[in-house]
Design a protein around this motif. Structure first.
Motif: not given
Ligand SMILES: Cc1cc2nc3c(=O)[nH]c(=O)nc-3n(C[C@H](O)[C@H](O)[C@H](O)COP(=O)(O)O)c2cc1C
Length: 422
Positions: A24, A50, A101
């Protein structure tokens, strides 16, 4: 770079199963073009996301691009097409987490496996790479840096991040690597046993790339179809490894930018072989590595005209003279860099001709490729090369992207620099 690897004419990505794990971050949309690029090269791609990544790009987009169902929910009902975190082991040859991330990097470093992606990484028997992308301040935080160091230590691959313009508009470290570098990381995961970092921090690297044009009059020239891709790829990969890079290029800097290269290196644009030689000579001070990847025209016109020549005679006889040998002049210079690398693009007797050049010009390494082999040579995105060393070193690389070839060459250069400094 491994010695004596298997030679195969097939693209290293063709027929391979790649898992692209999307997390994300704002760069999630860039992974769409990676799916397409991988499939174009013959790879089969499955995308795992995700749950937070699904807020940035719809799974439907990745499903349409990959031609396969996209998975993000570990608890979804099993169907024939859905793979569990365990059955992904049988599918995947390699996984790239792209973008990665700060959150997912840190979860994996801690051994957390609370969703399909992190559980798959924990259960992986295939190589896993991370392409971090985040705000520069986030990237610099000790928590992120220490977790990255831990994952590197444990044998995970990393590509990037790069320095450049971030989503916020600020300039800093944390930008997702370019498509060429991302694909090259996947290629390397498939052919190399373990990640090896190339650290060229503090090195000065001078590279030539692209064609030269020898003009007869303002509109006619002798040249060749070199796109300059190999030179741009070498410059980009060397800069990403920490080197201070100058590329003397017969192809304009805008061509490199259009190909997605650039940012971290200086480009000096030249036209003729004589200009290329002068630009190289003027920049040889304190250079550690010289790589001659330019397709230099062998001959130029003895007589040139400042005005456009009229088409009048039925036949035209012109006299040509040899152009300067730029690589030889660097290799024989009193300011010879520690490592001098040449490229030999040949149509026949490729290795014998390359070996002849390696010796005659006093080079450390030569990168030989056939101009006639499919997927190799001028204008292509890929190349199949053999790297030969003056000391008997030989590495046959499979058909790879020019960026992956650049990384492999720089890996050998870095190894030799390290040896010479001991
Ligand atoms: C608009 C927006 C952009 C974001 N971009 C990033 C990013 O580029 N990199 C990053 O590490 N986190 C970024 N985040 C924070 C992550 O979305 C957040 O840490 C999330 O928990 C990550 O979930 P995942 O790792 O499970 O996908 C962003 C958040 C928002 C709202």
């Amino acid at each position: 770079m491994t010695q004596e690897t298997d030679t195969t004419k097939q693209d290293v990505l063709a027929g391979r199963n790649i898992l692209l794990s999307v997390t994300g971050g704002i760069a999630a949309y860039k992974s769409c073009s990676i799916v397409t690029a991988l499939r174009k090269r013959g790879a089969s791609v499955r995308v795992v996301m995700t749950e937070n990544a699904t807020r940035f790009v719809s799974p439907m987009t990745f499903s349409a691009l990959s031609g396969a169902p996209v998975q993000w929910n570990m608890w979804a009902e099993r169907t024939d097409e859905a793979l569990s975190h365990i059955s992904l082991q049988d599918y995947a040859d390699a996984m790239l987490v792209c973008p990665a991330t700060a959150n997912v990097i840190s979860k994996v470093a801690c051994g957390i496996a609370d969703d399909l992606m992190t559980a798959a990484i924990m259960a992986a028997t295939y190589p896993v790479g991370f392409a971090p992308a985040m705000n520069a301040h986030m990237w610099e935080k000790p928590a992120v840096q220490e977790n990255v160091a831990l994952l590197r230590q444990r044998g995970y691959w990393f590509v990037g991040p790069e320095y450049g313009r971030l989503a916020s508009g600020a300039v800093g470290g944390g930008r997702l690597s370019g498509q060429s570098a991302l694909l090259a990381c996947i290629e390397r995961m498939l052919v190399e046993e373990k990640p090896r970092d190339i650290d060229l921090t503090g090195c000065r690297v001078l590279i030539t790339g692209g064609p030269t044009r020898e003009f007869m009059d303002p509109v006619r020239f002798l040249g060749n179809p070199s796109s300059g891709k190999m030179g741009f790829a070498l410059a980009d990969a060397a800069a990403s490894s920490g080197a201070q890079v100058t590329l003397v290029s017969g192809a304009p800097a805008s061509a490199g930018e259009a190909l997605g290269f650039g940012g971290g290196f200086e480009v000096v644009e030249v036209t003729s072989a004589a200009e290329m030689l002068e630009a190289v000579r003027n920049r040889l001070d304190d250079v550690d590595v010289f790589i001659g990847a330019a397709a230099v025209a062998d001959y130029s016109f003895v007589q040139t005209s400042a005005e456009k020549l009229k088409k009048s005679a039925e036949t035209l006889h012109v006299e040509l003279q040899k152009t300067p040998d730029i690589i030889r002049s660097v290799s024989e210079s009193p300011q010879r860099p520690t490592i001098v690398v040449g490229f030999a693009a040949e149509s026949h007797d490729v290795l014998a001709n390359a070996e002849g050049k390696l010796k005659a010009k006093g080079l450390d390494l030569i990168v030989a490729n056939s101009l006639l082999e499919p997927g190799s040579g001028f204008g292509t995105d890929t190349n199949r090369v053999t790297v030969l060393g003056a000391d008997g070193f030989r590495s046959d690389l499979p058909l790879m992207s020019k960026y992956a070839v650049a990384v492999a060459v720089l890996e050998e250069v870095a190894r030799r620099l390290e040896k010479s400094s001991r």
